[in-house]
Design an enzyme around this catalytic site. Structure first.
Site, mmCIF file in Angstrom:
data_model
loop_
_atom_site.group_PDB
_atom_site.id
_atom_site.type_symbol
_atom_site.label_atom_id
_atom_site.label_comp_id
_atom_site.label_asym_id
_atom_site.label_seq_id
_atom_site.Cartn_x
_atom_site.Cartn_y
_atom_site.Cartn_z
ATOM 1 N N ASP A 13 -3.752 11.056 19.757
ATOM 2 C CA ASP A 13 -2.673 10.187 19.263
ATOM 3 C C ASP A 13 -1.290 10.813 19.420
ATOM 4 O O ASP A 13 -0.388 10.572 18.617
ATOM 5 C CB ASP A 13 -2.895 9.805 17.784
ATOM 6 C CG ASP A 13 -4.222 9.109 17.578
ATOM 7 O OD1 ASP A 13 -4.632 8.358 18.480
ATOM 8 O OD2 ASP A 13 -4.849 9.318 16.528
ATOM 9 N N LYS A 16 0.066 9.545 24.301
ATOM 10 C CA LYS A 16 -0.325 9.627 25.719
ATOM 11 C C LYS A 16 -0.150 8.290 26.421
ATOM 12 O O LYS A 16 0.265 8.219 27.574
ATOM 13 C CB LYS A 16 -1.798 10.078 25.834
ATOM 14 C CG LYS A 16 -2.066 11.448 25.244
ATOM 15 C CD LYS A 16 -3.535 11.805 25.307
ATOM 16 C CE LYS A 16 -4.424 10.942 24.436
ATOM 17 N NZ LYS A 16 -4.170 11.082 22.992
ATOM 18 N N LYS A 18 1.996 5.876 25.750
ATOM 19 C CA LYS A 18 3.415 5.610 26.016
ATOM 20 C C LYS A 18 3.904 6.424 27.222
ATOM 21 O O LYS A 18 4.562 5.889 28.121
ATOM 22 C CB LYS A 18 4.265 5.953 24.787
ATOM 23 C CG LYS A 18 5.735 5.725 25.081
ATOM 24 C CD LYS A 18 6.695 6.499 24.260
ATOM 25 C CE LYS A 18 7.960 6.645 25.075
ATOM 26 N NZ LYS A 18 9.152 6.161 24.435
ATOM 27 N N GLY A 40 -7.313 4.996 21.585
ATOM 28 C CA GLY A 40 -6.422 3.867 21.287
ATOM 29 C C GLY A 40 -5.057 4.273 21.778
ATOM 30 O O GLY A 40 -4.410 5.122 21.176
ATOM 31 N N GLN A 221 -8.061 11.327 23.797
ATOM 32 C CA GLN A 221 -8.236 12.325 22.734
ATOM 33 C C GLN A 221 -7.265 13.503 22.961
ATOM 34 O O GLN A 221 -6.181 13.279 23.459
ATOM 35 C CB GLN A 221 -9.702 12.804 22.657
ATOM 36 C CG GLN A 221 -10.642 11.770 22.079
ATOM 37 C CD GLN A 221 -11.055 10.693 23.071
ATOM 38 O OE1 GLN A 221 -11.516 10.993 24.152
ATOM 39 N NE2 GLN A 221 -10.916 9.446 22.709
ATOM 40 N N GLY A 299 -7.632 2.160 12.399
ATOM 41 C CA GLY A 299 -6.692 1.824 11.319
ATOM 42 C C GLY A 299 -6.656 2.851 10.203
ATOM 43 O O GLY A 299 -5.937 2.698 9.221
ATOM 44 N N LEU A 329 10.024 12.571 18.373
ATOM 45 C CA LEU A 329 11.073 13.438 17.839
ATOM 46 C C LEU A 329 11.911 12.668 16.817
ATOM 47 O O LEU A 329 12.373 13.230 15.833
ATOM 48 C CB LEU A 329 11.946 13.959 18.995
ATOM 49 C CG LEU A 329 12.929 15.065 18.622
ATOM 50 C CD1 LEU A 329 12.199 16.340 18.182
ATOM 51 C CD2 LEU A 329 13.873 15.385 19.777
HETATM 52 P P1 GDP Z 1 -2.206 8.008 22.126
HETATM 53 O O1 GDP Z 1 -3.581 7.811 21.619
HETATM 54 O O2 GDP Z 1 -1.923 9.444 22.442
HETATM 55 O O3 GDP Z 1 -1.844 7.101 23.260
HETATM 56 O O4 GDP Z 1 -1.227 7.641 20.900
HETATM 57 P P2 GDP Z 1 -1.356 6.349 19.951
HETATM 58 O O5 GDP Z 1 -0.889 5.165 20.704
HETATM 59 O O6 GDP Z 1 -2.684 6.287 19.310
HETATM 60 O O7 GDP Z 1 -0.358 6.761 18.793
HETATM 61 C C1 GDP Z 1 0.991 7.016 19.034
HETATM 62 C C2 GDP Z 1 1.820 6.024 18.226
HETATM 63 O O8 GDP Z 1 3.170 6.429 18.223
HETATM 64 C C3 GDP Z 1 1.832 4.620 18.825
HETATM 65 O O9 GDP Z 1 1.965 3.687 17.802
HETATM 66 C C4 GDP Z 1 3.065 4.623 19.716
HETATM 67 O O10 GDP Z 1 3.610 3.344 19.911
HETATM 68 C C5 GDP Z 1 3.998 5.475 18.892
HETATM 69 N N1 GDP Z 1 4.946 6.300 19.649
HETATM 70 C C6 GDP Z 1 4.797 6.895 20.849
HETATM 71 N N2 GDP Z 1 5.877 7.639 21.138
HETATM 72 C C7 GDP Z 1 6.731 7.504 20.099
HETATM 73 C C8 GDP Z 1 8.014 8.054 19.785
HETATM 74 O O11 GDP Z 1 8.595 8.849 20.523
HETATM 75 N N3 GDP Z 1 8.573 7.672 18.596
HETATM 76 C C9 GDP Z 1 7.962 6.814 17.730
HETATM 77 N N4 GDP Z 1 8.576 6.537 16.591
HETATM 78 N N5 GDP Z 1 6.756 6.285 17.996
HETATM 79 C C10 GDP Z 1 6.146 6.640 19.154
HETATM 80 P P1 IMO Z 2 -6.767 8.883 21.523
HETATM 81 O O1 IMO Z 2 -7.146 8.822 22.965
HETATM 82 C C1 IMO Z 2 -7.515 10.743 17.632
HETATM 83 C C2 IMO Z 2 -11.687 11.687 16.669
HETATM 84 C C3 IMO Z 2 -12.383 10.898 15.584
HETATM 85 C C4 IMO Z 2 -13.340 11.949 15.057
HETATM 86 C C5 IMO Z 2 -13.752 12.706 16.320
HETATM 87 C C6 IMO Z 2 -15.069 12.240 16.916
HETATM 88 O O2 IMO Z 2 -6.265 7.607 20.962
HETATM 89 O O3 IMO Z 2 -5.883 10.053 21.258
HETATM 90 P P2 IMO Z 2 -15.782 10.067 18.312
HETATM 91 O O4 IMO Z 2 -15.774 8.634 17.920
HETATM 92 O O5 IMO Z 2 -14.977 10.376 19.518
HETATM 93 O O6 IMO Z 2 -17.173 10.649 18.383
HETATM 94 O O7 IMO Z 2 -15.087 10.819 17.052
HETATM 95 O O8 IMO Z 2 -12.715 12.480 17.254
HETATM 96 N N1 IMO Z 2 -11.086 10.863 17.754
HETATM 97 C C7 IMO Z 2 -9.777 10.680 17.913
HETATM 98 N N2 IMO Z 2 -8.730 11.086 17.174
HETATM 99 N N3 IMO Z 2 -7.304 10.065 18.783
HETATM 100 C C8 IMO Z 2 -8.342 9.682 19.560
HETATM 101 O O9 IMO Z 2 -8.178 9.122 20.773
HETATM 102 C C9 IMO Z 2 -9.644 9.955 19.119
HETATM 103 N N4 IMO Z 2 -10.880 9.690 19.615
HETATM 104 C C10 IMO Z 2 -11.742 10.263 18.784
HETATM 105 O O10 IMO Z 2 -11.473 10.470 14.606
HETATM 106 O O11 IMO Z 2 -12.655 12.857 14.229
HETATM 107 MG MG MG Z 3 -4.562 6.977 19.992
#
Ligand code: GDP
Ligand code: IMO
Ligand code: MG
Length: 426
Positions: A13, A16, A18, A40, A221, A299, A329
């Protein structure tokens, strides 16, 4: 040669999705190489928000070839759902290709994931990821190409496999098992729908690289969720690190020229497991609130804490990171002081390297340096020079500690809220 692997430097999270979307403007091909619908990835363009789980985050560009590699565990129902939802929003998905060799996530994998997590308390996403990879390693999994074989052969395989899974579900967990005919029928319908997208993706990627096209591997991840190099057993069941791209896409390491580590300006984690800089106080709550830190897939509220550069230096090492992207940032706007963890105190020692064992990590106390914060709203800044002096100092400190140059800085969730310092495909 322009193949770049983008990876998560922390526990996932990091933003990546974005960063992939920003880079996809110039990329010819974006490839997912591991994970599954546990990922996600959020992409925001103008007022539209897209949450991608299995489809690469390059899909919003009509000319970018988007590939789901052999290393991804594919929940075909979820791919169809994602495709339909993108198409309903006017996105052209004809450039998607899915590996024939990818293992298929079956309903019993999701069920077993849920049942096993009740015992192991890893806090998985319940998307069937671990059980599907386990079957692959155990050489009993069903791959997409297996679904295209003769029905009699397939029926035998399904019957044997589902009976075996039912014994686990019914005898160990006292829950209701599955009817293999229903599972098989559903899988056949789904594979039929996905047929136009199926391909030898390793060949497609190889050809793209050979033709000098710009290829971006989109990790899911993060480094500390890697099955070998993460905080085992609180990890996922694949290889999110850059090395995973070779196996999960079917290319050789000589094809990769750069590794971009995406790091959030602070640290978050979803699910269980050690997290040295976690803040269980109002500051942690503030980061969660300002950063909207709630899981994209489940969620769940994300655990939040200060930036940990022991982790970033470790991620630099195990990924061979050449460049870094710092995200979120802007979430640090308004803090009077910011802390950066530079080492761990373990008993009477200071550790600078990330510990190999969980038992040591669990006892580590972060050693912090303090940096002054900034009060300005940085979310509309588009040039590094225009950032407040303290924000620049914060970034420079990270660069100094990690020794990795920062190619991109994200100051908001939208595509446009990005400071680009260099061209990764040069
Ligand atoms: P990923 O799994 O690495 O693609 O990250 P996620 O999408 O799960 O979580 C990142 C969250 O931060 C998302 O809701 C993005 O829309 C948001 N996001 C990404 N870059 C930025 C940023 O520079 N600033 C803010 N405020 N939100 C960001
Ligand atoms: P993105 O790509 C954050 C975490 C789960 C759990 C552990 C194992 O959005 O960054 P799994 O279902 O993979 O067997 O769960 O890994 N986890 C993540 N945490 N971002 C993810 O993906 C994740 N995918 C799995 O919360 O702790
Ligand atoms: Mg994510």
């Amino acid at each position: 040669m322009s193949a770049t692997v983008l990876i998560g430097s922390q526990w996932g999270d990091e933003g990546k999705g974005k960063i992939t979307d920003v880079l996809a403007e110039k990329a010819d091909c974006v490839v997912r190489y591991q994970g599954g619908s546990n990922a996600g990835h959020t992409v925001e363009v103008a007022d539209e928000k897209f949450k991608l789980h299995l489809i690469p985050s390059g899909i919003l560009y009509p000319n970018t070839l988007c590939i789901v590699g052999n290393g991804v565990v594919v929940d075909m129902g979820k791919v169809i759902e994602e495709l339909e939802s993108l198409q309903a929003r006017g996105i052209d998905t004809s450039n998607l290709r899915i590996s024939l060799k990818a293992p298929v996530v079956m309903p019993y994998h999701k069920k077993i994931d849920e049942l096993e997590d009740r015992e192991s308390h890893i806090g998985t996403t319940k998307r069937g990821i671990g059980p599907t990879y386990a079957d692959k390693i155990n050489r009993i999994g069903i791959r997409i190409c297996d679904l295209l074989q003769e029905p009699e052969q397939l029926e035998k395989q399904f019957k044997k496999l589902v009976e075996c899974k039912n014994r686990i579900i019914e005898k160990i967990y006292n829950e209701e098992g599955f009817d293999y005919r229903i599972i098989m029928q559903e899988a056949l319908e789904q594979v039929n729908q996905l047929k136009p997208y199926l391909a030898d993706t390793s060949f497609l990627i190889y050809e793209s690289i050979k033709q000098g096209k710009k290829v971006l591997f989109e990790g899911a991840q993060g480094t500390l969720l890697d099955i070998d190099h993460g905080t085992y057993p609180y990890v996922t069941s694949s290889h999110p690190i850059s090395g995973g791209a070779c196996v999960g896409a079917g290319i050789g390491p000589t094809q990769i020229s750069k590794v971009l580590g995406v790091a959030k300006a602070y640290t978050t984690r979803v699910g269980e497991g050690p997290f040295p800089t976690e803040l269980m106080d109002q500051t942690g709550d503030l980061l969660r609130e300002k950063g909207a830190e709630f899981g994209t897939t489940t969620g769940r509220p994300r655990r939040c804490g200060w930036l940990d550069t022991v982790i970033l230096r470790y991620a630099t090492r195990v990924n061979g990171m050449t460049d870094m992207a710092i995200t979120k940032l802007d979430v640090l706007d308004g803090f009077e002081k910011l802390k950066i963890c530079v080492a761990y105190r373990y008993k009477d020692k200071l550790l600078y390297e990330f510990p190999e064992t969980l038992s040591i990590l669990e006892q580590c106390v972060p050693e912090y340096i303090e940096m002054p914060g900034w009060q300005e709203d940085i979310s509309s800044i588009t040039r590094f020079e225009d950032l407040p002096a303290n924000a620049k100092a914060y970034l420079n400190k990270i660069e100094e500690i990690t020794g990795v140059k920062q190619c991109l800085i994200a100051v908001g969730a939208k595509r446009s809220q990005t400071i680009v310092n260099c061209d990764l495909f040069e």
